[in-house]
Design an enzyme around this catalytic site. Structure first.
Site, PDB file in Angstrom:
ATOM      1  CE  LYS A 125      45.655  33.329  30.447  1.00  0.00           C
ATOM      2  NZ  LYS A 125      46.257  34.567  30.138  1.00  0.00           N
ATOM      3  CG  ASP A 166      49.680  35.383  30.862  1.00  0.00           C
ATOM      4  OD1 ASP A 166      49.651  35.300  29.608  1.00  0.00           O
ATOM      5  OD2 ASP A 166      48.676  34.478  31.232  1.00  0.00           O
ATOM      6  N   GLY A 184      42.705  43.912  37.460  1.00  0.00           N
ATOM      7  CA  GLY A 184      42.297  42.549  37.037  1.00  0.00           C
ATOM      8  C   GLY A 184      43.250  41.467  37.950  1.00  0.00           C
ATOM      9  N   GLY A 215      42.453  38.293  38.142  1.00  0.00           N
ATOM     10  CA  GLY A 215      42.129  36.906  37.429  1.00  0.00           C
ATOM     11  C   GLY A 215      43.397  36.089  37.064  1.00  0.00           C
ATOM     12  N   GLY A 216      43.500  35.165  36.237  1.00  0.00           N
ATOM     13  CA  GLY A 216      44.478  34.629  35.646  1.00  0.00           C
ATOM     14  C   GLY A 216      45.617  35.177  35.309  1.00  0.00           C
ATOM     15  CB  ALA A 217      46.245  37.552  32.393  1.00  0.00           C
ATOM     16  NE  ARG A 270      38.809  38.139  39.986  1.00  0.00           N
ATOM     17  CZ  ARG A 270      38.782  37.705  38.727  1.00  0.00           C
ATOM     18  NH1 ARG A 270      38.755  36.548  38.385  1.00  0.00           N
ATOM     19  NH2 ARG A 270      38.251  38.692  37.816  1.00  0.00           N
ATOM     20  N   GLY A 273      49.153  44.746  23.252  1.00  0.00           N
ATOM     21  CA  GLY A 273      49.253  43.542  24.124  1.00  0.00           C
ATOM     22  C   GLY A 273      49.945  42.679  23.379  1.00  0.00           C
TER      23      GLY A 273
END
Length: 263
Positions: free
Chosen positions: A75, A112, A136, A138-140, A164, A245
């Protein structure tokens, strides 16, 4: 599931990921194509990260390919490979959908976060004014962070890569003053969310320990397969309410229809 009829006029869509065995989008979106009478099909395409740039360049030459969905771990890379992105995708730094532009390039968006917030509300959880601990960056996770903050939540961000998490929090803080911070571990919250890939494989460690959460904390996991991840199983066993989810993806279907102009 009804048979998909592929013809010479079929329009193509693909889900890019590595792995792709867990993707649920084809099972949800192909029936939408059929219901709308669209001669189109969505298929999973597995591509390693080192092959992604070449694949994206090559796919621009496929004349009957209209759009791409993007899953883990691509992503953020697809955000960099897109020719243009929506404001929300620019803020999150990631995309989960790409559509063909009139000039043949790719425009990226990320649904998302909006899908997650819609699923929260559908389950009776209004984010405004709540405290959320999100695992998290990251992308999501970045997209979910943006949408939760836009919905009025207060957010603590955790990631196994602390740098990050800190970088994402620093990027978003000017847009949402005093409502986002990075942490080295999960903290007390009304809602604890796993937006990492931890849980896709049976031997994955838990992204955080539900036993350390305060009583009544709702635990959400964005992983869709398996439906009951180890995190949700442990959380339910500890008496905590859980959110699965798949509703996050189901809530994105209408957003995909609009983005890809499916009618």
């Amino acid at each position: 599931m009804d048979a998909v009829h592929i013809t010479g006029t079929t329009r193509l869509y693909a889900v890019l990921g590595d792995p792709v065995r867990q993707v649920r989008a084809p099972a949800l979106l192909n029936p939408v194509f059929a219901r709308l009478g669209r001669d189109a099909v969505l298929v999973p395409v597995q591509v390693r990260p080192d092959g992604l740039p070449e694949l994206i360049r090559s796919l621009t030459a496929v004349g009957n390919l209209d759009g791409l969905l993007v899953t883990v771990p691509h992503k953020q890379a697809c955000r960099r490979l897109a020719d243009s992105v929506t404001d929300a995708a620019a803020l999150s730094g990631s995309v989960n959908a790409l559509r063909r532009r009139p000039d043949g390039g790719w425009e990226g968006a990320n649904f998302d976060g909006e899908g997650f917030v819609r699923a929260l509300r559908a389950a009776g959880h209004e984010p405004r004014g709540t405290t959320v601990c999100l695992a998290g960056a990251g992308g999501a996770g970045s997209a979910i962070a943006v949408s939760l903050l836009r919905a009025g939540a207060h957010l603590t961000l955790w990631d196994a890569d602390a740098d990050r998490a800190s970088a994402l929090a620093a990027r978003l803080a000017p847009h949402f003053p005093d409502r986002i911070t990075a942490a080295s571990r999960h903290v007390d919250a009304d809602l604890a969310v796993n937006a990492t890939p931890m849980g896709l494989r049976p031997d994955d460690p838990l992204p955080f320990d539900p036993a350390a959460l305060k009583s009544g904390t709702t635990v959400a996991d964005i992983i869709m397969k398996p439906r009951e991840t180890a995190l949700l199983r442990v959380a339910a066993g500890a008496g905590l309410p859980v959110l699965y989810g798949e509703p996050m993806l189901a809530e994105q279907i209408a957003l995909y229809q609009e983005f890809f102009q499916l009618g």
